[in-house]
Enzyme design. Structure first.
Site, PDB file in Angstrom:
ATOM      1  CD  GLU A 148      -9.715 -40.858 -19.010  1.00  0.00           C
ATOM      2  OE1 GLU A 148      -9.594 -41.659 -19.945  1.00  0.00           O
ATOM      3  OE2 GLU A 148     -10.500 -41.024 -18.068  1.00  0.00           O
ATOM      4  NE  ARG A 149     -11.190 -36.886 -16.688  1.00  0.00           N
ATOM      5  CZ  ARG A 149     -12.404 -36.484 -17.029  1.00  0.00           C
ATOM      6  NH1 ARG A 149     -12.585 -35.320 -17.617  1.00  0.00           N
ATOM      7  NH2 ARG A 149     -13.427 -37.251 -16.780  1.00  0.00           N
ATOM      8  CE  LYS A 268     -11.655 -46.619 -14.274  1.00  0.00           C
ATOM      9  NZ  LYS A 268     -11.687 -45.252 -14.844  1.00  0.00           N
ATOM     10  CD  GLU A 272     -14.927 -43.632 -13.747  1.00  0.00           C
ATOM     11  OE1 GLU A 272     -15.394 -42.691 -13.104  1.00  0.00           O
ATOM     12  OE2 GLU A 272     -13.809 -43.608 -14.258  1.00  0.00           O
ATOM     13  NE  ARG A 317     -18.120 -43.167  -7.042  1.00  0.00           N
ATOM     14  CZ  ARG A 317     -17.364 -44.259  -6.894  1.00  0.00           C
ATOM     15  NH1 ARG A 317     -17.743 -45.242  -6.115  1.00  0.00           N
ATOM     16  NH2 ARG A 317     -16.227 -44.376  -7.542  1.00  0.00           N
ATOM     17  CG  ASP A 346     -12.872 -39.090  -8.977  1.00  0.00           C
ATOM     18  OD1 ASP A 346     -11.650 -39.221  -8.979  1.00  0.00           O
ATOM     19  OD2 ASP A 346     -13.590 -39.254  -9.985  1.00  0.00           O
ATOM     20  CD  GLU A 368      -4.983 -43.370  -8.504  1.00  0.00           C
ATOM     21  OE1 GLU A 368      -4.996 -44.609  -8.381  1.00  0.00           O
ATOM     22  OE2 GLU A 368      -5.688 -42.767  -9.335  1.00  0.00           O
ATOM     23  CD  GLU A 374     -10.852 -35.629 -13.520  1.00  0.00           C
ATOM     24  OE1 GLU A 374      -9.943 -36.394 -13.134  1.00  0.00           O
ATOM     25  OE2 GLU A 374     -12.002 -36.018 -13.806  1.00  0.00           O
ATOM     26  CG  HIS A 493     -18.285 -35.130  -7.935  1.00  0.00           C
ATOM     27  ND1 HIS A 493     -18.683 -34.856  -9.215  1.00  0.00           N
ATOM     28  CD2 HIS A 493     -17.491 -36.233  -8.013  1.00  0.00           C
ATOM     29  CE1 HIS A 493     -18.151 -35.766 -10.029  1.00  0.00           C
ATOM     30  NE2 HIS A 493     -17.420 -36.604  -9.330  1.00  0.00           N
TER      31      HIS A 493
HETATM   32  C1  BDP Z   1     -11.933 -39.768 -12.587  1.00  0.00           C
HETATM   33  C2  BDP Z   1     -11.674 -39.235 -13.962  1.00  0.00           C
HETATM   34  C3  BDP Z   1     -11.639 -40.326 -15.001  1.00  0.00           C
HETATM   35  C4  BDP Z   1     -10.713 -41.429 -14.552  1.00  0.00           C
HETATM   36  C5  BDP Z   1     -11.130 -41.911 -13.178  1.00  0.00           C
HETATM   37  C6  BDP Z   1     -10.182 -42.939 -12.606  1.00  0.00           C
HETATM   38  O1  BDP Z   1     -12.672 -38.313 -14.284  1.00  0.00           O
HETATM   39  O2  BDP Z   1     -11.223 -39.755 -16.205  1.00  0.00           O
HETATM   40  O3  BDP Z   1     -10.720 -42.469 -15.465  1.00  0.00           O
HETATM   41  O4  BDP Z   1     -11.105 -40.848 -12.290  1.00  0.00           O
HETATM   42  O5  BDP Z   1      -9.432 -42.579 -11.712  1.00  0.00           O
HETATM   43  O6  BDP Z   1     -11.620 -38.751 -11.699  1.00  0.00           O
HETATM   44  O7  BDP Z   1     -10.175 -44.083 -13.024  1.00  0.00           O
END
Ligand code: BDP
Length: 672
Positions: A148-149, A268, A272, A317, A346, A368, A374, A493
């Site tokens: 992912e990413r 996590k 999401e 947000r 983010d 983090e 990304e 964003h």
């Molecule tokens: C976002 C990303 C996503 C990650 C999320 C995360 O787009 O793919 O899962 O962060 O940090 O920036 O959990």
């Protein structure tokens, strides 16, 4: 290297003395032999006895000489080290000593770094202790080896061939990490698959842990909160249910039987689509503490992520993580750490620091960062992120009092890895610098980004000032270039949906309002920017009063965060004397010019750098320039349209119409 210098270095590296063999000390010897042999052309032999020019490595337990020479090792902890030139019975010797063997390994790499950057002093007196105990890479690697990413190929972890086949790259990965002080790795994606906790996969994880162990790297896994349902056949994953608690305890016991030094779980939850304790009307603390209780007998840690979405509909947000976690400070078990992204949204090209830093005094907080780019143009855009991390580490939280930078509030750093199977590991030559700088800053939060850049340039491109100065210069300005051509003045964003490749400031059709670029920039006829002061969402109130006072105040807030905190009229005057609209256009142009400047600087290095790497970087800078223009043009076309304003005088019009940019699609870019 000049001959006289080489000879002096060779005199300091005549032999290596290791008096007790162990996997970690043997790794240190191997690094010294390979490193010195490669750099100086003379491999020092391994000896038992000291002679002139020897390098003596070890701990008081491994070496009687080290125990006997009265080095002050207290205060070094397990990872710190000393490098000293000493005279032992008439022999000039370099001692690399630490309390624990891994400290010796870190000292060995520090010695090699001095040598490789041509900074090895004749008399050495180095003492180095890491700022934080946790220095971790988070892999967002899926079990099918997609990342992912990830922009550097597939996952390094070849699950199908593990545990029997241990790819030599695992060792090289561990060596690279140890050389910059990284001591933990989370092998799997935060969007987790419970399968990794099955016996089949745990045997594979154990093989990786075996490879990493001599290099001081502990393995962590992501724990899917619903694993008791998926693997255990339970009807619930409710953290207060005794059966669920027993399942996690048994699972932890099982893991530690296979991997005795397992680090713990990264989670996590309720974000999401990931399951979490809130699915059962429990708090994040209930969830984290349940896992912590299971790991505690084995010395494991739960790292709980603060990247969550609030239940409260419509809440800004930027405020959600703070509102969720601040009230929980003090309610976590001692082996829970909270992992907080550098900024409250983010991983944007620029964000103010996250208000949770300094606000959780009773909880160890891990910062983090995202090493993989990304939101910064993927691997092809040159953006050195050391400057971004330096900025956040230095930011003054004013908690509990002013003069408390973020660096002083954290217990560790985690970087979302950019490592994959590409031959160059990271998808581009320059992205190696981000892996490098992340490790160096996680070790030393006060290390200037420029210094990290220079070390890396010297070790990667050469020590000639003709090469060092221009490349360091390019790197130091590169992140600001990206900020300017993507999201100047605190915008954030604005990336296209899903893959985040390219501009999408017009996007307003996503499932959640707070995923839409239009939500974040709030551009309209009257102006642009997100009012986060009292008159708006009041997100500023999450900072200490001093910091909030400055961010709220138009005269105090830095231009870099202006539109993050304020909604500003298009014609309002900026510090530069330009109108806001004029300033935006100026910044977008500046972003493109900076990339052109980088390209010129690079071109001038032709002949100084091997053709293969020269050409790759040159081509990537070409991509970056084209995409910087695309960002600039699409953004100006869009903002000109919503503001109802002509482009400021002298500003070149976009190459295409707004409709053209809106209609572009990208079936071929890496997505989630
Ligand atoms: C976002 C990303 C996503 C990650 C999320 C995360 O787009 O793919 O899962 O962060 O940090 O920036 O959990």
């Amino acid at each position: 290297m000049e001959n006289s210098q080489r000879e002096a270095y060779v005199r300091q590296a005549q032999s290596i003395v290791e008096t007790r063999s162990s996997p970690t000390l043997n790794a240190a010897v191997a690094e010294l032999q390979r490193g010195i042999g490669g750099l100086l052309g003379a491999t020092p032999p391994l000896r038992r006895d000291l002679s002139d020019g020897a390098i003596l490595i070890g701990t008081p337990a491994s070496s009687r000489v080290i125990a006997g020479i009265g080095l002050k090792l207290d205060g070094l902890g397990s990872d710190g080290f000393l490098i000293r030139s000493v005279n032992l019975s008439g022999n000039r010797v370099t001692v690399i000593a630490a309390n624990d063997e891994v400290g010796v390994l870190y000292g060995t790499f520090a010695f090699l770094r001095q040598l490789q950057t041509h900074r090895l002093a004749e008399t050495l007196n180095i003492r180095d202790v890491p700022a934080s105990r946790l220095r971790m890479l988070d892999h967002w690697d899926n079990l099918d080896r997609t990342v992912e990413r990830g922009y550097s190929g597939f996952s390094l972890w070849d699950w199908q061939k593990l545990p029997r086949w241990r790819d030599p790259r695992y060792t090289d990965y561990a060596r690279a990490n140890a050389s910059i002080g990284i001591n933990a790795t989370v092998l799997t994606n935060v969007n987790a698959d419970a399968q990794v906790l099955t016996p089949l996969y745990l045997a594979k994880v154990a093989a990786l842990a075996d490879v990493f162990r001599p290099y001081g790297i502990r393995v962590f896994l992501t724990a899917r909160f619903s694993a008791p349902l998926e693997l255990g056949g339970l009807k619930t994953a409710d953290p207060v249910d005794p059966k669920v608690r027993a399942w996690w305890r048994a699972k932890s016991d099982e893991i530690y039987r296979i991997i005795p030094d397992f680090g713990g779980f990264l989670v996590k939850a309720n974000s999401e689509g990931q399951p979490g304790p809130q699915d059962y009307a429990r708090t994040h603390a209930d969830g984290a503490n349940m896992l912590a209780e299971a790991l505690q007998p084995h010395g494991g840690t739960v790292i709980w992520r603060a990247f969550v979405y609030a239940a409260k509909p419509g809440e800004d947000r930027a405020k959600q993580a703070f509102d969720e976690f601040r009230p929980l400070d003090g309610s976590f078990r001692p082996n829970v750490m909270l992992q907080v992204k550098n900024g409250p949204i983010d991983f944007q090209p620029r964000e103010p620091f996250h208000p949770l830093f300094g606000a959780m005094p009773r909880t160890p907080v891990v910062l983090e960062a995202q090493i993989t780019k990304e939101y910064l143009g993927f691997a092809t855009h040159l953006a050195f992120l050391g400057t971004m991390w330096e900025e956040v580490l230095k930011a003054d939280t004013c908690r509990p009092k002013c003069g408390t930078p973020v660096a002083d509030t954290i217990a560790g750093m985690a970087g979302v890895s950019n490592v994959g199977t590409d031959r160059n590991w990271t998808g581009s030559q320059f992205d190696q610098a981000n892996w490098y700088a992340f490790g160096r800053l996680a070790w030393d939060h006060g290390l200037p980004a420029r210094e990290a850049a220079e070390e890396w340039v010297r070790m990667t491109w050469g020590n000639d000032p003709k090469v060092v100065e221009p490349i360091v210069g390019m790197m130091m300005g590169s992140r600001q270039a990206v900020v300017n051509y993507m999201t100047p003045l605190g915008l954030h964003h604005l990336m296209a949906t899903g893959h985040h490749y390219g501009p999408g400031p017009w996007v307003n059709n996503l499932e959640r309002a707070d995923w839409n670029p239009t939500y974040f920039h709030k551009a309209a006829k009257d102006g642009i920017g997100f009012d986060r002061t009292k008159s708006g969402s009041d997100a500023v109130a999450q900072y200490s009063p001093r910091v909030a006072g400055c961010f709220s105040n138009r005269r105090c807030v830095p231009d870099d965060y202006l539109l993050w905190f304020h909604h500003v009229g298009w014609d309002e005057r900026m510090r530069s004397g330009r109108s806001l609209w004029g300033e935006l256009a100026f910044r977008y142009d500046d972003g493109v010019s900076r990339v052109q400047e980088m390209r010129r600087t690079w071109r001038a290095l032709q002949g100084e750098i091997d053709a293969e790497r020269f050409n790759e970087v040159d081509a990537f800078l070409g991509i970056q320039e084209a995409e910087a223009r695309w960002w600039r043009d699409a953004s100006l076309a869009y903002f000109s349209n919503v503001s109802g304003r002509q482009l400021p005088e002298g500003v070149q019009p976009p190459a295409h119409s707004l409709g053209y940019y809106e209609a572009l699609t990208f079936p071929n870019v890496p997505g989630h």
